[in-house]
Design an enzyme around this catalytic site. Structure first.
Site, PDB file in Angstrom:
ATOM      1  N   LYS A 193      27.615  57.877  51.986  1.00 34.04           N
ATOM      2  CA  LYS A 193      28.158  57.236  53.296  1.00 34.04           C
ATOM      3  C   LYS A 193      26.997  56.953  54.237  1.00 34.04           C
ATOM      4  O   LYS A 193      27.041  55.865  54.727  1.00 34.04           O
ATOM      5  CB  LYS A 193      28.694  58.536  53.940  1.00 34.04           C
ATOM      6  N   ARG A 268      37.016  65.568  63.612  1.00 29.72           N
ATOM      7  CA  ARG A 268      37.133  66.429  62.561  1.00 29.72           C
ATOM      8  C   ARG A 268      38.653  67.004  62.561  1.00 29.72           C
ATOM      9  O   ARG A 268      38.992  67.640  61.558  1.00 29.72           O
ATOM     10  CB  ARG A 268      36.227  67.489  62.509  1.00 29.72           C
ATOM     11  N   ARG A 307      20.677  65.116  42.843  1.00 28.82           N
ATOM     12  CA  ARG A 307      19.639  64.820  43.865  1.00 28.82           C
ATOM     13  C   ARG A 307      19.127  66.075  44.513  1.00 28.82           C
ATOM     14  O   ARG A 307      17.988  66.069  44.773  1.00 28.82           O
ATOM     15  CB  ARG A 307      20.876  64.481  45.375  1.00 28.82           C
ATOM     16  N   ARG A 325      31.939  72.680  49.346  1.00 30.91           N
ATOM     17  CA  ARG A 325      31.713  71.623  50.351  1.00 30.91           C
ATOM     18  C   ARG A 325      32.645  70.496  50.302  1.00 30.91           C
ATOM     19  O   ARG A 325      33.360  69.887  51.219  1.00 30.91           O
ATOM     20  CB  ARG A 325      30.336  71.182  50.285  1.00 30.91           C
TER      21      ARG A 325
END
Ligand code: IMP
Ligand code: MG
Length: 369
Positions: A193, A268, A307, A325
């Site tokens: 993103k 959200r 990552r 997550r």
């Protein structure tokens, strides 16, 4: 929303509201003039539609005529000197009612009064359908006012912008913010993103508003809103949506000449999405799309573990935390997907592939908005 020449206008006063206002003026005037036969004088061009509707509703005999303002020819002047033409009828002793579409500065009205000074009319009254009290600079009495409106440019119902818009049956108001592209950007952790937001920002000249960054900025700089947010956080409470919205509003305000915004990390919840819609509306704009990068869970887990090897982020190192997550993300965005889908504003974009391939897919969606 409509576009006339180079400008955008939004619906402002409906046909029904105009009709009610016209009827109210008719009732008042008919009541005041009893059995006198008044002469209604419309000021062209703008008043043609108002005068037409007005006299159709007028319950008693009346006369109708028009005059027009024309610029003097052959006179060099920086001032816009105008005169009225078309006044040919003998109005001695008559009850005259000027029908104006709109009174703004009152300059036109001053001219009307100057002209009628020598006409020996029995009585001169002024009726205007629209009136902008904040713009009016004269002190001639306005005997009948249809609707008071704010000092913003309107079109429709006889009123034009550079020749266009007179034919519209309702009134539109100039949008103070011209056309913007506002995106809500979503993507699960690891979807890329941040990378894509950078490209979009540059290509479309958008301002990237990351809620996390805005929070950190406000708290670090101890702004009033930052301190307020912190007071809730210190108590272990959620920061109320209104505080977040106020921060975002300040960001939007700071960038009022932007071509649009990318909202990242907000909304959200449904309530937040509604609050954001309201905020955009108050800026004369709207959210155009929710764009969600879609990436298969297994690909995300792989990317994040990769990552984690170099980023040093603890939450990127543990597979079960990563899966959590991702699950959390889908739980939260499902609601918003419904919210924006209901407005035909949800766009899922395949987030698997090279960075430039994904950028191309995003551009294709945005270019069609
Ligand atoms: P005045 O400033 O009162 O003399 O208004 C003069 C003229 O400006 C009106 O008769 C309209 O032709 C034009 N005008 C004023 N405000 C508007 C508006 O909002 N839309 C379109 N025309 C307007
Ligand atoms: Mg006019």
């Amino acid at each position: 929303m409509i576009k006339l020449n180079d400008l955008y206008f939004k619906p402002f006063i409906s046909e029904a509201e105009i009709d009610t206002a016209v009827q109210r003026m008719v009732d008042e005037i008919a009541n005041d003039f009893k059995d006198d036969v008044p002469v209604f004088i419309g000021i062209l061009n703008g008043s043609f539609m108002f005068v037409s509707d007005f006299v159709k509703k007028y319950p008693k005999p009346c006369e109708v005529t028009f005059i027009k303002l024309a610029s003097y020819e052959g006179i060099k002047s920086s001032e816009d000197i105008q005169r009225l033409i078309g006044l040919t009828q003998d109005l001695t002793g008559r009850k005259v009612i000027i029908l104006e579409d709109i009174i703004d500065s009152g300059n036109t009205l001053e001219e009307v009064h100057r002209i009628f000074e020598n006409e020996n009319v029995g009585e001169l009254r002024i009726a205007t359908l629209f009136y902008k009290p904040e713009a009016y600079k004269k002190d001639f009495k306005l005997h009948y006012v249809g609707l008071e409106i704010p000092n913003k440019f309107i079109v429709g119902y006889g009123l034009d912008y550079n020749g266009l818009g007179r034919d519209l049956p309702e009134i539109y108001q100039l949008k103070t913010t011209q056309h913007m592209t506002n995106l809500v950007l979503f993507g699960p952790p690891g979807a890329g993103k941040g990378t894509q937001a950078e490209f979009l920002k540059d290509k479309y000249n958008l301002v990237h508003i990351s809620t996390g960054d805005v929070f950190r900025y406000n708290i670090k700089n101890e702004t009033a809103l930052g301190m307020l947010a912190k007071s809730f956080m210190d108590k272990g409470e959620l920061v109320p949506d209104q505080v977040t919205i106020d921060m975002l509003s300040a960001e939007v305000e700071k960038n009022s000449d932007a071509k649009g915004f990318i909202f990242d990390g907000f909304p959200r919840t449904n309530a937040q999405a509604e609050a954001l819609d309201k905020l955009m509306d108050s800026k004369d704009s709207q959210i155009n799309a929710m764009i969600a990068l879609e990436v298969d869970d297994e690909v995300l887990v792989g990317r994040l573990l990769e990552r984690g090897k170099t980023s040093g982020r603890k939450d990127d190192a543990d597979e079960s935390i990563i899966r959590n997550r991702i699950t959390e993300y889908y739980k939260k965005t499902a609601i918003l997907k419904d919210y924006y889908s209901a407005q035909d504003k949800y766009f899922g974009v395949d987030g698997v592939g090279s960075i430039s391939e994904i950028t191309k897919r995003l551009n294709a969606v945005i270019d069609k908005l």
